[in-house]
Design a protein around this motif. Sequence first.
Motif, PDB file in Angstrom:
ATOM      1  N   SER A  89       0.828  -1.209   0.000  1.00 20.77           N
ATOM      2  CA  SER A  89       0.000   0.000   0.000  1.00 20.77           C
ATOM      3  C   SER A  89       0.858   1.252   0.000  1.00 20.77           C
ATOM      4  CB  SER A  89      -0.931  -0.004   1.219  1.00 20.77           C
ATOM      5  OG  SER A  89      -1.831  -1.088   1.166  1.00 20.77           O
ATOM      6  N   VAL A  90       1.894   1.260   0.843  1.00 24.07           N
ATOM      7  CA  VAL A  90       2.786   2.422   0.902  1.00 24.07           C
ATOM      8  C   VAL A  90       3.535   2.586  -0.421  1.00 24.07           C
ATOM      9  CG1 VAL A  90       4.832   3.367   2.041  1.00 24.07           C
ATOM     10  CG2 VAL A  90       3.024   2.314   3.407  1.00 24.07           C
ATOM     11  N   LYS A  91       3.951   1.469  -1.011  1.00 22.21           N
ATOM     12  CA  LYS A  91       4.666   1.528  -2.282  1.00 22.21           C
ATOM     13  C   LYS A  91       3.776   2.093  -3.387  1.00 22.21           C
ATOM     14  CE  LYS A  91       6.408  -1.508  -5.917  1.00 22.21           C
ATOM     15  NZ  LYS A  91       6.585  -2.918  -6.341  1.00 22.21           N
ATOM     16  N   ILE A  92       2.575   1.550  -3.522  1.00 20.88           N
ATOM     17  CA  ILE A  92       1.666   2.018  -4.573  1.00 20.88           C
ATOM     18  C   ILE A  92       1.282   3.477  -4.350  1.00 20.88           C
ATOM     19  CG2 ILE A  92      -0.643   1.718  -5.540  1.00 20.88           C
ATOM     20  CD1 ILE A  92      -0.339  -1.284  -5.080  1.00 20.88           C
ATOM     21  N   VAL A 240      -3.240   5.309   0.349  1.00 22.75           N
ATOM     22  CA  VAL A 240      -2.805   4.157   1.142  1.00 22.75           C
ATOM     23  C   VAL A 240      -3.976   3.239   1.463  1.00 22.75           C
ATOM     24  CG1 VAL A 240      -1.856   3.466   3.375  1.00 22.75           C
ATOM     25  CG2 VAL A 240      -0.797   5.320   2.117  1.00 22.75           C
ATOM     26  N   GLY A 241      -5.112   3.818   1.808  1.00 21.31           N
ATOM     27  CA  GLY A 241      -6.271   3.006   2.166  1.00 21.31           C
ATOM     28  C   GLY A 241      -7.264   2.816   1.043  1.00 21.31           C
ATOM     29  N   GLU A 242      -6.858   3.061  -0.205  1.00 19.97           N
ATOM     30  CA  GLU A 242      -7.768   2.949  -1.339  1.00 19.97           C
ATOM     31  C   GLU A 242      -8.264   1.514  -1.515  1.00 19.97           C
ATOM     32  OE1 GLU A 242     -10.267   3.711  -3.960  1.00 19.97           O
ATOM     33  OE2 GLU A 242      -9.039   5.431  -3.386  1.00 19.97           O
ATOM     34  N   PHE A 243      -9.567   1.377  -1.788  1.00 14.04           N
ATOM     35  CA  PHE A 243     -10.158   0.047  -1.982  1.00 14.04           C
ATOM     36  C   PHE A 243     -10.806  -0.100  -3.349  1.00 14.04           C
ATOM     37  CE2 PHE A 243     -14.230  -2.262  -1.915  1.00 14.04           C
ATOM     38  CZ  PHE A 243     -13.743  -3.554  -1.821  1.00 14.04           C
ATOM     39  N   MET A 256      -3.460  -4.534  -1.374  1.00 12.39           N
ATOM     40  CA  MET A 256      -3.488  -3.263  -0.661  1.00 12.39           C
ATOM     41  C   MET A 256      -4.282  -3.445   0.620  1.00 12.39           C
ATOM     42  SD  MET A 256      -3.781  -0.210  -3.485  1.00 12.39           S
ATOM     43  CE  MET A 256      -3.328   1.011  -2.233  1.00 12.39           C
ATOM     44  N   ILE A 257      -3.987  -2.602   1.588  1.00 13.37           N
ATOM     45  CA  ILE A 257      -4.562  -2.781   2.916  1.00 13.37           C
ATOM     46  C   ILE A 257      -6.068  -2.580   2.905  1.00 13.37           C
ATOM     47  CG2 ILE A 257      -4.442  -0.420   3.822  1.00 13.37           C
ATOM     48  CD1 ILE A 257      -3.204  -3.676   5.509  1.00 13.37           C
ATOM     49  N   GLY A 258      -6.564  -1.779   1.961  1.00 24.10           N
ATOM     50  CA  GLY A 258      -8.002  -1.585   1.857  1.00 24.10           C
ATOM     51  C   GLY A 258      -8.728  -2.870   1.491  1.00 24.10           C
TER      52      GLY A 258
END
Length: 306
Positions: A89-92, A240-243, A256-258
């Motif tokens: 997530s941080v990378k993207i 970062v939290g995109e879903f 991704m964390i989302g």
Amino acid sequence: MTNPVRPAQFLKSFGRGLVSGIPYFWLLLFFVIPFVIVLKISFAESQIAQPPFTDLTSFADDMLTISLNLFNYIDLYEYDLYLDGYISSVKIAGISTILCLLIGYPIAYAIAKLPPHARNLALMLVILPSWTSFLIRIYAWIGLLKNNGLINNALLGLGLIDEPLVMLHTPIAVYIGIVYAYLPFMILPIYTNLVKHDHTLLEAASDLGATPAAAFFKVTLPLSVSGIVAGSMLVFIPSVGEFVIPELLGGPDTLMIGKLLWSEFFNARNWPGASAVAVVMLIMLIIPITIFQRYQAKDLEAIADD
């Protein structure tokens, strides 16, 4: 004997307190209280019930018992899936922020150099896509990027490719979607900063023999750092939290964390585990949020000095 408070003074002080208190009330209602609720759930245990988590407190035999479950946080370190999700997530989000900066800065610079009557039209063109539903705009990219989409059909028709390019459900599609969706959040803060620059500084640099490129890198770019930081934070933090974008445009390998939060909440019904993931993600974002607040405060101080 104390002097009585005049009604006008009371109303003035009450009005000031009300105006300054509304943001704090808003922050309390929509951030602090929800965060406390999520933090409370993160220390509970998952169960098959409604709600799907246990209470932290119990009262029996005239004794109040508080039970805190730390295994939800321990699992985040024991399972590589969560760590990989945070790193991915941080990378993207970081790469997307850099791409937005590389694309958005020239656009903001060009708009700031336009005559005043043309700036409003240019800004409207930047903001205009936001008037359409976010979901519809992301769905539109599916029609552009799929194998028989507009882009592949155009390339095949021009003879530039022999077979369709695989663009949809790839990391590239995720980057395209994030950059497209959050590019205005990069352009507007940078434009707001650039439009306030004193042009006499560039004239002085030119009189001293600086080339336009040297004047840009030694005068304009350093003065626009606060706008760059503000725009970068406005892009990085929500990315970062995109879903929605990785779910619709990304593939199964786009982690991704989302997406992990969605899976834990709605598929595994593991609300405590998902809450722990959300709490750790929020703690990760405190640093960029603090940086954003710092540079925003500097901008406000500069405006007040002017």
